[in-house]
Design an enzyme around this catalytic site. Structure first.
Site, mmCIF file in Angstrom:
data_model
loop_
_atom_site.group_PDB
_atom_site.id
_atom_site.type_symbol
_atom_site.label_atom_id
_atom_site.label_comp_id
_atom_site.label_asym_id
_atom_site.label_seq_id
_atom_site.Cartn_x
_atom_site.Cartn_y
_atom_site.Cartn_z
ATOM 1 N N TYR A 121 58.521 -21.954 37.967
ATOM 2 C CA TYR A 121 59.045 -22.090 36.609
ATOM 3 C C TYR A 121 60.450 -21.489 36.501
ATOM 4 C CZ TYR A 121 59.911 -21.681 31.718
ATOM 5 O OH TYR A 121 60.507 -21.789 30.491
ATOM 6 N N TRP A 123 64.879 -21.996 34.985
ATOM 7 C CA TRP A 123 65.979 -22.834 34.509
ATOM 8 C C TRP A 123 66.886 -23.432 35.584
ATOM 9 C CZ3 TRP A 123 68.722 -23.590 29.537
ATOM 10 C CH2 TRP A 123 67.824 -23.575 28.467
#
Ligand SMILES: Nc1nc2c(c(=O)[nH]1)N[C@H]1C(S)=C(S)[C@@H](COP(=O)(O)OP(=O)(O)OC[C@H]3O[C@@H](n4cnc5c(=O)[nH]c(N)nc54)[C@H](O)[C@@H]3O)O[C@H]1N2
Ligand SMILES: Nc1nc2c(c(=O)[nH]1)N[C@H]1C(S)=C(S)[C@@H](COP(=O)(O)OP(=O)(O)OC[C@H]3O[C@@H](n4cnc5c(=O)[nH]c(N)nc54)[C@H](O)[C@@H]3O)O[C@H]1N2
Ligand SMILES: [Mo]
Length: 779
Positions: A121, A123
């Protein structure tokens, strides 16, 4: 648009790059980046990007593949408790690829693909092609699949509840009533959790123009009024002169229910709208009036829970009913215990007001959270790197990672279903930083010792990189060409490679292509394309998709020549679920009833032990100021940082300039500081039973009493105390937050339900090592 608007500038001939914090012109001299300048079309550029200049090639850069010493010497599973403390041995790319390929094969053969956790997980970077997770997932699917994660840390609870109540999540989140509509038509903007200007600097996937703050200002100039329900004054951007209601954190659902109670009591709710567009109102009304549980959810009831006077709540309800009202709920409301309830309650209240589907009215989710929310644009879709098919069904709700690693083969519940945690042997991370984003980091540090192998792609020596067994150095956005092709932004930007990769860093794509070759799946991973061929495929496919919607994009050569294009924005401001409002029979919502579900029969049918209510209800958070018995009496708000995106570029000049004596600021109300004998500039420890975090005190009435604020993003700089507690020397608040799911239904992260105490740190200040590389052994 403010005076910063520059339509052409002296930098127009420099190469372009795009990031989650905006588009820039890059200046480089002799193969070194020397400056990032604002992009001429950006009316409000963010300074965050400039933070990369001094760290692109610094000691914190990972320049070669490396393997943790005892893993290399004695194999997988060796001394996993030494992760994060041991030296790394520098190896060649060929040796690293061979090790990764044979370790993946071993785990596949011995335990099956479900023993590989590829959730990864986070960005990563903004370019459409070099999106690290897309690369990783495609690669892992080529070798037989992986255990995945679902939902986000941003708003997991909303991702679960919205499909039940409004029929889907993504469409609501990115199909919201546009801020143009707010600027033109809203009379009263009531925000729970604010519209923080600092957060609009960010747009996942990149942006060309930071326009959102300007639109809010336009609404204000037209005469719109603003109310901000929030523990922090500056959560609402200053320029709109909002009235601040400094509510107790975690009390939003109570206030929303009380507003509903006032509407009911004074007959101000829109019964026609409720009948035509929603289901279940009567049962909800019986709960709100107290008919079903004996507790009227009155303004007085909410006042004692929220610290907002009953008269203020009542006046607000009347104002909301008599104005064109936009009810805005921040994403942060979902990151707390029962984070699904404020969203359900807000949708219910907006349905009672009957303004959903009207210009500038209704409900909005996370205006101001990023530059993309409420962005007026063509509703297009673009091509992404195809992921292939994952042959493994196992998954976890994303924030249950420590639970999964610590409790293999045990059961969990999620959204009404029952599942089992897989037994993970190998963790593969490319993009994202769990030592930034996860809660209760001491628990994560223990959980992280469970897998036999941890493989990470990173470009800098952050805490995740230091906790890897095999670290593969990747390039940054300045060292590879890409395209900013973000369906949520009207700009498309050709990102240029400005400098050669630092050291032996490689693109994630090339790293995976080489490992794929070792594992004999190169053809299925690359399909014979190199990065340029893929980027061309992505753009041309996207161009066809746009053409189908009547939008003509330039051909690739013309785009390359100009560097960027802005797609025309429709004149008519976008309104959320307007087609449903126009005709709910022809265009029903994708819910069980086709209507807005104030009561969800699906949720009502969940097993009793899942503890789900069929409509929005008040549930006291596990940790909050309303619990007078708690031994910790301050509520910690760990919100988004002003000077960076999460942990990215924390080591760069811009983020470092926001620290005080190298550490993170902790903001506290003057009354609380006085009661503790603390002063501005004191080195303090923020602590609870889970951990300790150092920081430097800032005394300010920007926060309400009983609340302290410390932004996320500081790289964990761990130290164990004599009594075995994890202390962060630098200021990562996730050593303090708890690791309980938002609820059994939604299982999201609940970082914002957190109590702490703050005292002066009287020991000698420990030296900061967050940005130092580990010991590296060269052979
Ligand atoms: N207490 C608390 N905790 C929170 C939150 C909170 O409000 N309070 N917020 C939560 C939220 S909303 C989120 S979204 C998460 C964010 O958490 P993350 O998304 O995990 O945080 P980032 O620091 O953005 O991590 C991105 C990582 O990817 C790396 N990276 C960048 N580009 C590339 C690339 O091209 N390739 C590879 N391989 N790697 C790359 C960066 O160096 C960085 O380490 O944090 C959550 N945690
Ligand atoms: N500069 C910058 N911008 C970012 C990011 C970043 O790292 N840096 N991260 C991006 C990401 S990934 C996300 S998900 C979004 C997140 O967007 P948000 O979730 O909106 O951002 P936060 O800053 O975490 O929270 C906003 C405010 O909510 C308030 N709040 C906390 N608890 C409560 C509560 O119980 N009730 C009420 N009423 N208010 C409360 C806090 O005071 C906090 O400042 O931001 C994005 N924007
Ligand atoms: Mo997020």
């Amino acid at each position: 648009m403010d005076e910063k608007t520059i339509l052409s500038s002296t930098y127009d001939n420099l190469p372009l790059t795009s990031t989650h914090w905006g588009t820039y012109r890059v200046e480089a001299v002799d193969g070194k980046v020397t400056a990032l300048h604002p992009f001429g079309a950006d009316s409000d550029p963010s300074p965050i990007g400039t933070g990369i200049v001094d760290v692109l090639d610094s000691p914190a850069r990972i320049k070669m593949p490396m393997v943790r010493k005892s893993w290399l010497e004695h194999g997988p599973g060796t001394a996993t408790d030494k992760r994060g403390q041991e030296p790394f041995v520098q190896v060649s790319w060929d040796e690293a690829e061979t090790l990764v390929a044979s370790e993946l094969s071993r785990v596949k053969t011995d335990f099956g693909n479900k023993a590989i956790f590829g959730g990864s997980y986070g960005w990563a970077s903004a370019g459409r092609f070099h999106h690290a997770q897309s690369q990783l997932h495609r690669f892992l699917n080529c070798i037989g699949g992986y255990t995945r994660s679902v939902n986000t840390y941003s708003y997991a609870a909303a991702e679960v509840i919205l499909p039940h109540v409004l029929g889907n999540f993504g469409g609501m989140m990115y199909g919201q009533t546009s801020l143009e509509s707010v600027a033109n038509s809203t009379e009263l903007f009531v925000s729970f959790g604010g519209f923080p200007a600092r957060n609009c600097q960010i747009a996942s996937g990149g942006t060309g123009d930071h326009s959102q703050v300007g639109l809010m200002q336009k609404a204000r100039q037209r005469g719109a009024e603003f109310i901000s329900v929030s523990p922090i004054r500056s959560d609402m951007l200053e320029r709109v002169d909002a009235e601040w209601l400094a509510a107790r954190p975690g009390s939003d659902t109570a206030i929303l229910l009380a507003l509903a109670h006032c509407l009911l009591a004074e007959n101000l709710h829109d019964t026609d709208f409720l009948a035509r567009y929603s289901s279940g109102f009567d049962a909800f009304a019986a709960y709100v009036t107290g008919q079903s549980d004996g507790v009227p959810k009155s303004a007085e009831w909410a006042a004692s829970l929220s610290d907002i006077p009953a008269a203020t709540i009542r006046t607000l309800a009347r104002r909301m009913a008599s104005s064109r009202t936009m009810l805005s709920v921040s994403w942060s409301l979902t990151r707390q215990d029962h984070g699904e309830q404020p969203y359900w309650a807000a949708i219910t209240l907006a349905t009672m007001l009957g303004q959903i589907g009207l210009p500038g009215g209704g409900v909005g989710f996370g205006y101001g959270a990023t530059n993309s929310v409420g962005m007026q644009r063509q509703m297009l879709n673009f091509a992404a790197l195809p992921q292939g098919k994952n042959a493994v069904d196992d998954f976890i709700p994303v924030a249950r990672i420590s639970d999964m690693l610590l409790n293999p083969e045990t059961d969990f519940v999620y959204d009404g279903g029952r599942y089992t945690y897989p037994d993970i042997r190998l963790v593969y991370w490319a993009g994202g930083n769990p030592f930034h984003h996860h809660q209760d980091l001491q628990r994560l540090v223990s959980a992280w010792q469970k897998p036999e192998t941890v493989i990470v792609h990173e470009w800098c020596w952050n805490t995740l990189a230091k906790h890897a067994d095999i670290i593969l150095p990747c390039t940054t956005h300045l060292e590879r060409p890409d395209i900013m092709l973000n369906p949520r932004d009207p700009f498309i930007v050709m990102m240029e490679q400005v400098v050669p990769p630092v050291g032996e860093a490689r693109n994630d794509y090339d790293i995976f292509a080489n490992i794929a070759r070792h594992m004999k799946v190169e053809d299925s991973f690359t399909e014979g394309r190199d990065m340029h061929a893929w980027q061309e495929w992505m753009y041309e496919t996207s161009r066809d998709m746009a053409a189908e919607k009547g939008v003509a994009l330039p051909d690739l050569d013309s785009l390359k020549q100009k560097g960027w294009v802005k797609i025309d924005v429709p004149d008519k401001p976008h309104i959320m679920i307007e087609d449903f409002i126009d005709d709910p029979v022809v265009n029903p919502l994708n819910t069980a009833s086709g209507k807005i579900e104030i009561v969800s029969q699906t949720i009502a049918n969940f097993d009793d032990d899942m503890n789900c209510s069929p409509h929005a209800i008040w549930r006291e958070p596990s940790e909050w100021l309303g619990n007078a018995d708690d031994k910790f009496s301050l509520h910690l708000i760990s919100n988004q940082p002003q000077t960076k995106l999460h942990s990215q570029l924390d080591h760069g000049s811009h983020s470092r300039a926001g620290k005080i004596n190298q550490r993170e600021p902790v903001t506290m109300h003057p009354d609380d500081a006085a009661a503790r004998g603390l002063h501005d500039g004191d080195l303090v420890q923020v602590f609870n039973d889970r951990g300790i975090c150092l920081g430097v005190l800032v005394v300010s009435d920007d926060v309400r009493p009983d609340v302290v604020q410390m932004a996320t993003g500081a790289w964990l700089d761990p130290m164990m105390t004599a009594d075995g507690k994890l202390l962060c020397k630098h200021g990562n608040p996730n050593v303090l937050t708890h690791d309980l799911g938002t609820s059994k239904m939604t299982q999201g992260p609940a970082a914002l339900s957190c109590l702490v105490e703050v005292t002066k740190y009287n020991d000698a200040p420990p030296s900061m090592t967050a940005f130092d590389p580990p010991e590296i052994i060269t052979r």
